[in-house]
Design a protein around this motif. Sequence first.
Motif, short mmCIF file in Angstrom:
data_model
loop_
_atom_site.label_atom_id
_atom_site.label_comp_id
_atom_site.label_asym_id
_atom_site.label_seq_id
_atom_site.Cartn_x
_atom_site.Cartn_y
_atom_site.Cartn_z
N PRO A 92 76.37 -12.49 -42.99
CA PRO A 92 77.49 -11.92 -42.21
C PRO A 92 78.31 -10.97 -43.07
O PRO A 92 78.50 -11.20 -44.27
CB PRO A 92 78.31 -13.16 -41.81
N ASP A 93 78.79 -9.90 -42.47
CA ASP A 93 79.58 -8.92 -43.22
C ASP A 93 80.80 -9.56 -43.86
O ASP A 93 81.23 -9.14 -44.95
CB ASP A 93 80.03 -7.80 -42.27
N ALA A 94 81.35 -10.58 -43.21
CA ALA A 94 82.56 -11.21 -43.73
C ALA A 94 82.29 -12.15 -44.89
O ALA A 94 83.21 -12.60 -45.58
CB ALA A 94 83.28 -11.98 -42.61
N HIS A 95 81.00 -12.42 -45.13
CA HIS A 95 80.65 -13.36 -46.19
C HIS A 95 80.25 -12.58 -47.44
O HIS A 95 79.26 -11.86 -47.43
CB HIS A 95 79.49 -14.25 -45.75
N PRO A 96 81.02 -12.72 -48.54
CA PRO A 96 80.72 -11.93 -49.74
C PRO A 96 79.41 -12.36 -50.40
O PRO A 96 78.96 -13.49 -50.25
CB PRO A 96 81.92 -12.20 -50.65
N VAL A 97 78.82 -11.43 -51.14
CA VAL A 97 77.62 -11.74 -51.92
C VAL A 97 78.00 -12.66 -53.07
O VAL A 97 78.91 -12.36 -53.84
CB VAL A 97 76.97 -10.46 -52.47
N SER A 98 77.31 -13.80 -53.15
CA SER A 98 77.63 -14.78 -54.18
C SER A 98 76.68 -14.67 -55.36
O SER A 98 75.65 -13.98 -55.30
CB SER A 98 77.55 -16.19 -53.60
N MET A 99 76.99 -15.38 -56.43
CA MET A 99 76.09 -15.42 -57.58
C MET A 99 74.75 -16.05 -57.20
O MET A 99 73.70 -15.63 -57.70
CB MET A 99 76.74 -16.22 -58.72
N LEU A 100 74.80 -17.04 -56.28
CA LEU A 100 73.56 -17.66 -55.85
C LEU A 100 72.69 -16.69 -55.07
O LEU A 100 71.46 -16.68 -55.21
CB LEU A 100 73.87 -18.90 -54.99
N ASP A 101 73.32 -15.82 -54.27
CA ASP A 101 72.56 -14.79 -53.56
C ASP A 101 71.83 -13.90 -54.55
O ASP A 101 70.66 -13.55 -54.34
CB ASP A 101 73.50 -13.93 -52.70
N ARG A 102 72.53 -13.52 -55.61
CA ARG A 102 71.91 -12.65 -56.62
C ARG A 102 70.79 -13.37 -57.36
O ARG A 102 69.77 -12.78 -57.71
CB ARG A 102 72.97 -12.14 -57.59
N LEU A 103 70.97 -14.70 -57.59
CA LEU A 103 69.93 -15.48 -58.24
C LEU A 103 68.69 -15.56 -57.36
O LEU A 103 67.56 -15.39 -57.85
CB LEU A 103 70.45 -16.89 -58.54
N PHE A 104 68.89 -15.80 -56.06
CA PHE A 104 67.76 -15.83 -55.13
C PHE A 104 66.97 -14.52 -55.21
O PHE A 104 65.75 -14.51 -55.21
CB PHE A 104 68.26 -16.03 -53.70
N THR A 105 67.71 -13.40 -55.27
CA THR A 105 67.05 -12.09 -55.31
C THR A 105 66.22 -11.94 -56.58
O THR A 105 65.11 -11.40 -56.54
CB THR A 105 68.11 -10.98 -55.24
N ARG A 106 66.74 -12.42 -57.71
CA ARG A 106 65.99 -12.32 -58.96
C ARG A 106 64.74 -13.21 -58.95
O ARG A 106 63.72 -12.86 -59.56
CB ARG A 106 66.89 -12.69 -60.15
N LEU A 107 64.82 -14.34 -58.24
CA LEU A 107 63.67 -15.25 -58.17
C LEU A 107 62.60 -14.76 -57.21
O LEU A 107 61.51 -15.34 -57.16
CB LEU A 107 64.14 -16.65 -57.75
N MET A 108 62.89 -13.71 -56.47
CA MET A 108 62.00 -13.25 -55.43
C MET A 108 60.61 -12.88 -55.96
O MET A 108 59.61 -13.00 -55.27
CB MET A 108 62.60 -12.04 -54.71
N ARG A 109 60.53 -12.44 -57.22
CA ARG A 109 59.24 -11.99 -57.75
C ARG A 109 58.27 -13.15 -57.97
O ARG A 109 57.07 -12.91 -58.15
CB ARG A 109 59.45 -11.22 -59.05
N PHE A 110 58.78 -14.39 -57.95
CA PHE A 110 57.90 -15.55 -58.11
C PHE A 110 57.54 -16.07 -56.72
O PHE A 110 58.36 -16.73 -56.06
CB PHE A 110 58.59 -16.64 -58.93
N ARG A 111 56.34 -15.79 -56.27
CA ARG A 111 55.97 -16.03 -54.87
C ARG A 111 56.15 -17.48 -54.46
O ARG A 111 56.71 -17.77 -53.40
CB ARG A 111 54.51 -15.61 -54.64
N ARG A 112 55.69 -18.42 -55.29
CA ARG A 112 55.76 -19.83 -54.91
C ARG A 112 57.21 -20.28 -54.75
O ARG A 112 57.56 -20.99 -53.80
CB ARG A 112 55.03 -20.66 -55.97
N ILE A 113 58.05 -19.86 -55.67
CA ILE A 113 59.47 -20.23 -55.59
C ILE A 113 60.11 -19.56 -54.39
O ILE A 113 60.90 -20.18 -53.65
CB ILE A 113 60.21 -19.82 -56.89
N ARG A 114 59.77 -18.29 -54.17
CA ARG A 114 60.35 -17.53 -53.05
C ARG A 114 60.03 -18.19 -51.71
O ARG A 114 60.92 -18.41 -50.89
CB ARG A 114 59.80 -16.11 -53.07
N LEU A 115 58.76 -18.56 -51.49
CA LEU A 115 58.39 -19.17 -50.22
C LEU A 115 59.00 -20.55 -50.07
O LEU A 115 59.37 -20.95 -48.95
CB LEU A 115 56.86 -19.23 -50.10
N ALA A 116 59.13 -21.27 -51.17
CA ALA A 116 59.77 -22.59 -51.11
C ALA A 116 61.24 -22.46 -50.72
O ALA A 116 61.75 -23.23 -49.88
CB ALA A 116 59.63 -23.30 -52.45
N LEU A 117 61.94 -21.49 -51.30
CA LEU A 117 63.34 -21.26 -50.94
C LEU A 117 63.47 -20.84 -49.48
O LEU A 117 64.35 -21.33 -48.75
CB LEU A 117 63.94 -20.19 -51.85
#
Length: 296
Positions: free
Chosen positions: A194-219
Amino acid sequence: MSRDMLEQASKYDHWAWLYNRTLGPRYGAYKIGPIERVVLPHVPTGGAILDLCCGTGQLAAALSERGFAVTGLDGSADMLRYARENAPSVTFIEGDACNFAFEKPFDAVLCTSASLNHMQSLKDLVAVFSSVSRALKPGGIFVFDVNHPAQMSRYWHGHPTEGEINTDFAWLITPHYDSAESLGAFTVDIYRRPDAHPVSMLDRLFTRLMRFRRIRLALLSHFSRLRPQWEHHSVVNQIWGHDLDTMSHALQESGFSTDLRSTQGGPVDDSHAAYFFCRKVTTSEIQAETTKETAL
């Protein structure tokens, strides 16, 4: 456009924005190489190509950049809105793949990304093949790829196969197939911050983990619990598995010679999708074959 085709098109309307940012560019970049090797040598310089079920137009744009006169046809108005932005030199038309006609014939018709798996019956496929035949010049090329029953039975078991996590959106595709019914679907789960919800550190961490397919699909499999405040909706796209021999026969009945291959090259197997390389038989070839049969 038939009611079934309208329903299929409306489902793509719902996630056209996502397709345009993710799968559209990816598929376009992936497919242009094989098309250059397998198809384009059979198309005259500057020839006319129809991109059937063209989606958001990335492949049409690549073909246009190579000097071909490209027309794109798709049933989704929203997909075409993005296509016109991505390929302004291409003519895009909203229409039904089962029933279309053009004044000037094409040198080649391409239909990629297993679009014809959305055809519910052999009757629908025959309608597509007939429309393509009418749209092609004698000797023209028709190439399309499909997911086939053996391949889908092996891999489509309701497990997530593709997905992505960004700071402002995420998505997940889960395919399944019932071989007894020759019926399957792929579910697209779409999440938006949602636009009203700021980007958190966890959001950024999820994005960095995206390159690991198994972790990405599990998340992504648990994303609703991990991000309950994100907007979430699902789109279920039905597909049908068609017997490849039956499709080959229908193509021949529609006036095509056919060559069936794995998308990885070589004979068809249960590990990969398949593609048909077809050529519209000319009148002289039909007459020659008829004369041969009469002589026998």
